[in-house]
Design a protein around this motif. Structure first.
Motif, short mmCIF file in Angstrom:
data_model
loop_
_atom_site.label_atom_id
_atom_site.label_comp_id
_atom_site.label_asym_id
_atom_site.label_seq_id
_atom_site.Cartn_x
_atom_site.Cartn_y
_atom_site.Cartn_z
N UNK A 1 -4.50 11.23 1.62
CA UNK A 1 -3.68 10.18 2.21
C UNK A 1 -3.37 10.48 3.68
N UNK A 2 -3.08 11.73 3.99
CA UNK A 2 -2.80 12.13 5.38
C UNK A 2 -4.03 11.90 6.25
N UNK A 3 -5.20 12.30 5.76
CA UNK A 3 -6.43 12.11 6.53
C UNK A 3 -6.78 10.64 6.68
N UNK A 4 -6.48 9.85 5.66
CA UNK A 4 -6.73 8.41 5.73
C UNK A 4 -5.90 7.78 6.86
N UNK A 5 -4.65 8.19 6.95
CA UNK A 5 -3.78 7.69 8.03
C UNK A 5 -4.28 8.14 9.40
N UNK B 1 -9.05 5.19 14.64
CA UNK B 1 -9.87 3.97 14.76
C UNK B 1 -9.13 2.90 15.56
N UNK B 2 -7.81 2.81 15.37
CA UNK B 2 -7.03 1.85 16.16
C UNK B 2 -7.09 2.22 17.64
N UNK C 1 -12.34 -0.66 10.51
CA UNK C 1 -10.95 -1.09 10.37
C UNK C 1 -10.78 -1.92 9.11
N UNK C 2 -11.75 -2.79 8.81
CA UNK C 2 -11.68 -3.58 7.57
C UNK C 2 -11.71 -2.67 6.35
N UNK C 3 -12.55 -1.64 6.39
CA UNK C 3 -12.67 -0.72 5.26
C UNK C 3 -11.38 0.04 5.01
N UNK C 4 -10.67 0.39 6.07
CA UNK C 4 -9.44 1.15 5.92
C UNK C 4 -8.20 0.26 5.90
N UNK C 5 -8.38 -1.03 5.74
CA UNK C 5 -7.26 -1.93 5.60
C UNK C 5 -6.57 -2.23 6.91
#
Length: 101
Positions: free
Chosen positions: A39-43, A49-50, A95-99
């Motif tokens: 979860x931390x790496x996902x954030x 990416x942003x 960005x679409x893949x990561x919501x």
């Protein structure tokens, strides 16, 4: 008959393994740490990416990117081409893949 025995053995092994892992405190801690790390790496990836998307958009606005997308002066512009267009499209897909939209 051989397939039936294999299925029963597989089911029995899965039951024993799953029940022993559920009761194992070390496994539970490892699973929790792994989940929190993912979860931390996902954030972190989403934030990176942003930032990359903002940098690409800024570069595109200042004229560093190639081509132009959208409508300018009532004339529809083709999508961006070259490396700038690729990066822009790639960032949007990730960005679409990561919501992220």
């Amino acid at each position: 008959m051989n397939q039936f025995i294999a299925r029963v053995a597989n089911w029995l092994a899965n039951e024993v393994i799953v029940k022993s892992l559920v009761k194992n405190k070390s496994f539970q801690n490892m699973a929790l740490r792994t989940h929190l790390r993912v979860e931390k790496n996902k954030e972190a990836v989403k934030e990176a990416m942003d930032e990359a998307a903002q940098a690409v958009e800024q570069a595109h606005r200042t004229g560093i990117g190639e081509g132009g997308a959208g409508v300018k002066g009532g004339i529809r512009q083709p999508p961006p081409t070259g490396l700038g267009g690729f990066i822009q499209a790639f960032v949007k897909e990730v960005k679409k893949d990561f919501g992220g939209g």
